[in-house]
Design a protein around this motif. Structure first.
Motif, PDB file in Angstrom:
ATOM      1  N   LEU A  47       1.561   7.239 -10.596  1.00 26.54           N
ATOM      2  CA  LEU A  47       2.074   8.658  -9.872  1.00 26.54           C
ATOM      3  C   LEU A  47       1.235   8.574  -8.550  1.00 26.54           C
ATOM      4  O   LEU A  47       0.111   8.291  -8.726  1.00 26.54           O
ATOM      5  CB  LEU A  47       1.592  10.035 -10.823  1.00 26.54           C
ATOM      6  CG  LEU A  47       2.563  10.227 -12.091  1.00 26.54           C
ATOM      7  CD1 LEU A  47       2.120  11.424 -12.820  1.00 26.54           C
ATOM      8  CD2 LEU A  47       4.161  10.233 -11.666  1.00 26.54           C
ATOM      9  N   GLY A  48       1.701   9.095  -7.379  1.00 26.17           N
ATOM     10  CA  GLY A  48       0.708   9.202  -6.273  1.00 26.17           C
ATOM     11  C   GLY A  48       1.619  10.394  -5.418  1.00 26.17           C
ATOM     12  O   GLY A  48       2.621  10.909  -5.765  1.00 26.17           O
ATOM     13  N   GLU A  49       1.047  10.048  -4.178  1.00 23.33           N
ATOM     14  CA  GLU A  49       1.363  11.374  -3.026  1.00 23.33           C
ATOM     15  C   GLU A  49       3.031  10.990  -2.617  1.00 23.33           C
ATOM     16  O   GLU A  49       3.372  11.855  -2.343  1.00 23.33           O
ATOM     17  CB  GLU A  49       0.350  11.180  -2.068  1.00 23.33           C
ATOM     18  CG  GLU A  49       0.605  12.177  -0.981  1.00 23.33           C
ATOM     19  CD  GLU A  49      -0.516  11.816   0.237  1.00 23.33           C
ATOM     20  OE1 GLU A  49      -0.518  12.879   0.847  1.00 23.33           O
ATOM     21  OE2 GLU A  49      -1.394  11.072   0.388  1.00 23.33           O
ATOM     22  N   ARG A  50       3.037   9.616  -2.693  1.00 21.06           N
ATOM     23  CA  ARG A  50       4.453   9.090  -2.063  1.00 21.06           C
ATOM     24  C   ARG A  50       5.118   8.466  -3.029  1.00 21.06           C
ATOM     25  O   ARG A  50       4.203   7.507  -3.567  1.00 21.06           O
ATOM     26  CB  ARG A  50       4.185   8.555  -0.597  1.00 21.06           C
ATOM     27  CG  ARG A  50       3.929   9.477   0.472  1.00 21.06           C
ATOM     28  CD  ARG A  50       3.902   8.506   1.513  1.00 21.06           C
ATOM     29  NE  ARG A  50       2.744   9.047   2.506  1.00 21.06           N
ATOM     30  CZ  ARG A  50       1.278   8.700   2.291  1.00 21.06           C
ATOM     31  NH1 ARG A  50       1.142   7.813   1.644  1.00 21.06           N
ATOM     32  NH2 ARG A  50       0.505   9.192   3.424  1.00 21.06           N
ATOM     33  N   GLY A  51       6.329   8.385  -3.055  1.00 24.23           N
ATOM     34  CA  GLY A  51       7.326   7.408  -4.004  1.00 24.23           C
ATOM     35  C   GLY A  51       7.048   5.891  -3.210  1.00 24.23           C
ATOM     36  O   GLY A  51       6.870   5.970  -2.033  1.00 24.23           O
ATOM     37  N   GLY A  52       7.324   5.143  -4.088  1.00 25.85           N
ATOM     38  CA  GLY A  52       7.648   3.693  -3.339  1.00 25.85           C
ATOM     39  C   GLY A  52       7.063   2.660  -4.300  1.00 25.85           C
ATOM     40  O   GLY A  52       7.230   2.846  -5.585  1.00 25.85           O
ATOM     41  N   MET A  53       6.587   1.803  -3.740  1.00 26.23           N
ATOM     42  CA  MET A  53       5.915   0.884  -4.482  1.00 26.23           C
ATOM     43  C   MET A  53       4.129   0.767  -4.047  1.00 26.23           C
ATOM     44  O   MET A  53       4.010   1.043  -2.954  1.00 26.23           O
ATOM     45  CB  MET A  53       6.436  -0.827  -3.941  1.00 26.23           C
ATOM     46  CG  MET A  53       7.877  -0.809  -4.317  1.00 26.23           C
ATOM     47  SD  MET A  53       7.978  -0.461  -6.040  1.00 26.23           S
ATOM     48  CE  MET A  53       7.418  -2.189  -6.839  1.00 26.23           C
ATOM     49  N   GLY A  54       3.427   0.326  -4.776  1.00 25.56           N
ATOM     50  CA  GLY A  54       1.919   0.342  -4.564  1.00 25.56           C
ATOM     51  C   GLY A  54       1.332  -0.827  -5.267  1.00 25.56           C
ATOM     52  O   GLY A  54       1.888  -1.557  -6.116  1.00 25.56           O
ATOM     53  N   GLY A  55       0.191  -1.485  -4.543  1.00 23.59           N
ATOM     54  CA  GLY A  55      -0.799  -2.340  -5.340  1.00 23.59           C
ATOM     55  C   GLY A  55      -1.784  -1.682  -6.099  1.00 23.59           C
ATOM     56  O   GLY A  55      -2.465  -0.678  -5.983  1.00 23.59           O
ATOM     57  N   PHE A  56      -1.537  -2.235  -7.492  1.00 21.78           N
ATOM     58  CA  PHE A  56      -2.406  -1.708  -8.508  1.00 21.78           C
ATOM     59  C   PHE A  56      -3.401  -2.756  -9.011  1.00 21.78           C
ATOM     60  O   PHE A  56      -3.090  -3.877  -9.191  1.00 21.78           O
ATOM     61  CB  PHE A  56      -1.369  -1.601  -9.849  1.00 21.78           C
ATOM     62  CG  PHE A  56      -2.237  -0.387 -10.808  1.00 21.78           C
ATOM     63  CD1 PHE A  56      -2.300   0.969 -10.559  1.00 21.78           C
ATOM     64  CD2 PHE A  56      -2.359  -1.014 -11.940  1.00 21.78           C
ATOM     65  CE1 PHE A  56      -2.718   1.749 -11.405  1.00 21.78           C
ATOM     66  CE2 PHE A  56      -3.188  -0.352 -12.916  1.00 21.78           C
ATOM     67  CZ  PHE A  56      -3.364   1.093 -12.874  1.00 21.78           C
TER      68      PHE A  56
END
Length: 117
Positions: A47-56
């Motif tokens: 979950l984050g401030e913006r949807g999309g893809m992120g580096g975890f």
């Protein structure tokens, strides 16, 4: 509902729910765990401030200390190799909680967020 992008932690959540007799439901987009008190749906997303893809990035020696880092942060800050498994950064789907929870799905009886800055 529980949101956990790290597969190993997601399996620990699944095992804990099973061990404690908590019914597991298949996650349905736009719907919380729904009918039946005490049930849970496990989502393999961040979950984050913006949807999309992120580096975890998984924490070194502590998978609970993992972070979701935007590419811009990674480029400007670099990765602390003493704290994170930088060479194992994985791309994960990021959802906004506002896009997951809809008013017609009903209220939330408990929310626990693990947010670190």
């Amino acid at each position: 509902d529980a949101f956990e992008p790290l597969p190993r932690n997601l399996e620990l959540l699944r095992a804990s729910a099973t061990l404690n007799g908590i019914p597991l439901l298949e996650p349905t987009p736009g719907v919380l765990a729904g009918p039946g008190p005490g049930s849970i749906a496990l989502h393999g997303h961040a979950l984050g401030e913006r949807g999309g893809m992120g580096g975890f990035m998984e924490g070194r020696g502590n998978a609970g200390m993992s972070v979701l880092a935007p590419d811009t942060w990674m480029a400007s800050q670099g990765c602390d190799h003493s704290a994170f498994l930088c060479d194992q950064t994985r791309e994960v789907t990021v959802l906004r909680l506002d896009d997951v929870i809809h008013a017609e799905a009903g209220g939330i009886c408990l929310a626990k967020l693990d947010v670190e800055d």
